[in-house]
Write a protein that holds these residues in place. Structure first.
Motif, short mmCIF file in Angstrom:
data_model
loop_
_atom_site.label_atom_id
_atom_site.label_comp_id
_atom_site.label_asym_id
_atom_site.label_seq_id
_atom_site.Cartn_x
_atom_site.Cartn_y
_atom_site.Cartn_z
N PHE A 156 0.81 -1.22 0.00
CA PHE A 156 0.00 0.00 0.00
C PHE A 156 0.84 1.27 0.00
O PHE A 156 0.30 2.36 0.11
CB PHE A 156 -0.99 0.02 1.16
CG PHE A 156 -0.38 -0.08 2.51
CD1 PHE A 156 0.09 1.04 3.16
CD2 PHE A 156 -0.27 -1.31 3.14
CE1 PHE A 156 0.65 0.95 4.42
CE2 PHE A 156 0.29 -1.40 4.40
CZ PHE A 156 0.76 -0.28 5.03
N GLY A 157 2.14 1.14 -0.18
CA GLY A 157 3.00 2.32 -0.23
C GLY A 157 2.69 3.20 -1.43
O GLY A 157 2.69 4.43 -1.33
N VAL B 281 0.29 8.17 -3.94
CA VAL B 281 -0.73 8.78 -4.80
C VAL B 281 -1.64 9.70 -3.98
O VAL B 281 -1.92 10.84 -4.39
CB VAL B 281 -1.56 7.70 -5.53
CG1 VAL B 281 -2.78 8.29 -6.21
CG2 VAL B 281 -0.69 6.96 -6.54
N LEU B 282 -2.08 9.25 -2.82
CA LEU B 282 -2.95 10.07 -1.97
C LEU B 282 -2.24 11.33 -1.50
O LEU B 282 -2.82 12.42 -1.52
CB LEU B 282 -3.43 9.27 -0.76
CG LEU B 282 -4.55 8.28 -1.03
CD1 LEU B 282 -4.81 7.44 0.21
CD2 LEU B 282 -5.82 8.99 -1.44
N ALA B 283 -0.99 11.21 -1.10
CA ALA B 283 -0.24 12.38 -0.65
C ALA B 283 -0.04 13.37 -1.79
O ALA B 283 -0.22 14.58 -1.62
CB ALA B 283 1.11 11.95 -0.08
N ILE C 16 -1.63 17.15 -1.94
CA ILE C 16 -0.81 18.36 -2.09
C ILE C 16 -1.27 19.16 -3.30
O ILE C 16 -1.41 20.39 -3.22
CB ILE C 16 0.68 17.98 -2.22
CG1 ILE C 16 1.18 17.44 -0.88
CG2 ILE C 16 1.52 19.16 -2.67
CD1 ILE C 16 2.55 16.79 -0.95
N LEU C 17 -1.52 18.48 -4.41
CA LEU C 17 -1.98 19.19 -5.61
C LEU C 17 -3.34 19.85 -5.39
O LEU C 17 -3.58 20.98 -5.83
CB LEU C 17 -2.03 18.24 -6.80
CG LEU C 17 -0.67 17.77 -7.33
CD1 LEU C 17 -0.87 16.72 -8.44
CD2 LEU C 17 0.15 18.93 -7.83
#
Length: 92
Positions: A59-60, A65-67, A71-72
């Motif tokens: 799940f890394g 992707v979520l981080a 941020i975007l």
């Protein structure tokens, strides 16, 4: 979840009512230190959890992707708020 949000709004309300107290003016300096301490303790708990460490490869990529999307999204929202509410000048 509603309890946490309710506590946050109660803090906002009490802080608004007591905003002129000198004590609350000095609390702002300790907020960053408290957040850093909480992040450190969170890192300790994640690092000591063997289940998370053993499965980080699974799940890394999802965390990356979520981080990245978070941020975007924050950058886009702050850009829109700045241009809609705080930009001075223009043709108006």
């Amino acid at each position: 979840m509603f309890t946490i949000i309710s506590i946050m709004f109660m803090g906002i309300g009490i802080g608004y009512l007591l905003r002129d107290l000198r004590f609350l003016q000095k609390v702002e300096k300790s907020i960053s230190l408290t957040i850093f301490l909480l992040l450190f303790v969170l890192g300790l708990s994640i690092g000591s959890n063997s289940l998370i460490i053993n499965n980080i490869g699974k799940f890394g990529w999802q965390a990356i992707v979520l981080a990245t999307l978070s941020i975007l999204g924050s950058l886009l929202a702050s850009f829109l708020v700045f241009h809609l509410f705080f930009k001075k000048g223009g043709n108006e």
